[in-house]
Design a protein around this motif. Sequence first.
Motif, short mmCIF file in Angstrom:
data_model
loop_
_atom_site.label_atom_id
_atom_site.label_comp_id
_atom_site.label_asym_id
_atom_site.label_seq_id
_atom_site.Cartn_x
_atom_site.Cartn_y
_atom_site.Cartn_z
N GLU A 48 -12.24 4.47 9.01
CA GLU A 48 -10.99 5.18 8.77
C GLU A 48 -11.23 6.60 8.24
OE1 GLU A 48 -10.07 1.00 6.90
OE2 GLU A 48 -11.84 2.27 7.21
N SER A 114 -8.70 7.78 -0.47
CA SER A 114 -7.98 6.74 0.26
C SER A 114 -8.53 6.65 1.68
CB SER A 114 -6.48 7.03 0.29
OG SER A 114 -6.18 8.16 1.08
N GLU A 117 -4.91 6.13 5.37
CA GLU A 117 -3.55 6.60 5.13
C GLU A 117 -3.52 7.45 3.87
OE1 GLU A 117 0.95 4.67 4.58
OE2 GLU A 117 -0.76 3.41 5.16
N LYS A 118 -2.72 8.49 3.89
CA LYS A 118 -2.60 9.35 2.73
C LYS A 118 -1.79 8.66 1.63
CE LYS A 118 -2.97 13.77 5.17
NZ LYS A 118 -2.34 15.09 5.43
N ASN A 140 2.22 2.79 -2.22
CA ASN A 140 0.77 2.84 -1.97
C ASN A 140 0.12 1.47 -2.01
OD1 ASN A 140 0.33 5.93 -2.09
ND2 ASN A 140 1.47 5.50 -3.98
N ILE A 143 -2.30 0.50 0.78
CA ILE A 143 -3.33 1.48 1.13
C ILE A 143 -4.61 1.14 0.39
CG2 ILE A 143 -3.96 3.93 1.11
CD1 ILE A 143 -1.00 4.62 1.16
#
Length: 395
Positions: A48, A114, A117-118, A140, A143
């Motif tokens: 990722e 992370s 994903e932000k 979040n 995440i």
Amino acid sequence: MRKKLLSWLAAIVAAVPVILIPAAAAPAEAAGPAMLPLTVTNNSGRGEQVHLYVLGQYNGRMGYLNASGQFAAWPGGGNPPTPAPDVSIPGPGGGASRQLNIPIGFGSGRLYMSFGEKLKFFLTPNGLVQPAPWNPSDPNRNILFDWSEFSYNSLGIWLNSSQVDMFSVPHAVEVTTSGGSTKRTGELKSNGRNNFFNALRNQPGDWAKLINTRSDGTVLRAFAPRLGIESGSFSNTYFDGYTTQVWNTYKNTTLTVVPIRDEPNKKYTGRVDGSGVMRFTNSSGAQVASFQRPSTRDVFGCDGRLAAPDGVVGEIARSLCAALHRSTLGYIHTAPTYNPAEFYTRGITDHYSRKIHAQMVDGKAYGFAFDDVGGFESLVYDPNPRSARVILTPF
């Protein structure tokens, strides 16, 4: 140097303890470089995209840094909280590194990382709302992310990995000294992340309930027990029998607290009186601190009846809380003790912290707020650093 658990900002959704060293204003003659290179290396083995965030305090203002080290204060927020600007920095790909720069005088800092994903941050009129995935409604929660904590000022760099809130992304922290040597901690043993989660699952009781797994099967994190208590997934009476036993023991036995290892003559003695209060006196016989029997939540949080303000009360409270987590209090009558072979040997103990320490290469971790009592925390410090590094290790 002693560290404190502080509330980082007044506007945090849930209590988020930050382990830090108070940031000092940098004098004209500073020990380290004006901009300290901090390299993030991605050896995670995951595919990722990694997103980085550098948040903290500079010149009395809370804000964030870009990759070059330029500081910007947070804009004003709203009520209800409004989305914060996207201050993410693209992180390194697999096997690569990304250099960030930290200006001297930047403290109370967090480096968030992370995967995929932000993160979502929000602003209120009083400050920043940080991620709190132990809250089921936090955006979040699904995440995969974690953070390191640091302060860099005229006294040097303090950099640590932390599991005080949760254990998620394994990462080591490293400092290179002006002489070129390196100090490193926070590195897990081979397959340490999986071994930790498996051990937690197999621990009888509520421990497995601390694990947070995403719908796609990704094991995201394990929450610290105090956050499990807050969410209702962990018993709020877990330590009660043990603390009752301890308080009963010290009705007839004296507890000696020597809170500073380098000051062995600075000691306090404690006994529990008829009202159930543990009272400490100094060498002159004057009372200096008193503690009612703490709740399970107080023990896991090292607060409440074990709150640790500056001064003698705080020094004693830190020693008591560490000894309760490590299940030495009531069995070893001098606190703290510095032999790790004596830690976590009882059935009722902080198994979350125990299992994290067991998976560390050097045995050091920040499993609870005062894991630095005795120097068992995963922290590197240098008064004159050349550079720093955070390594996302394989998992």
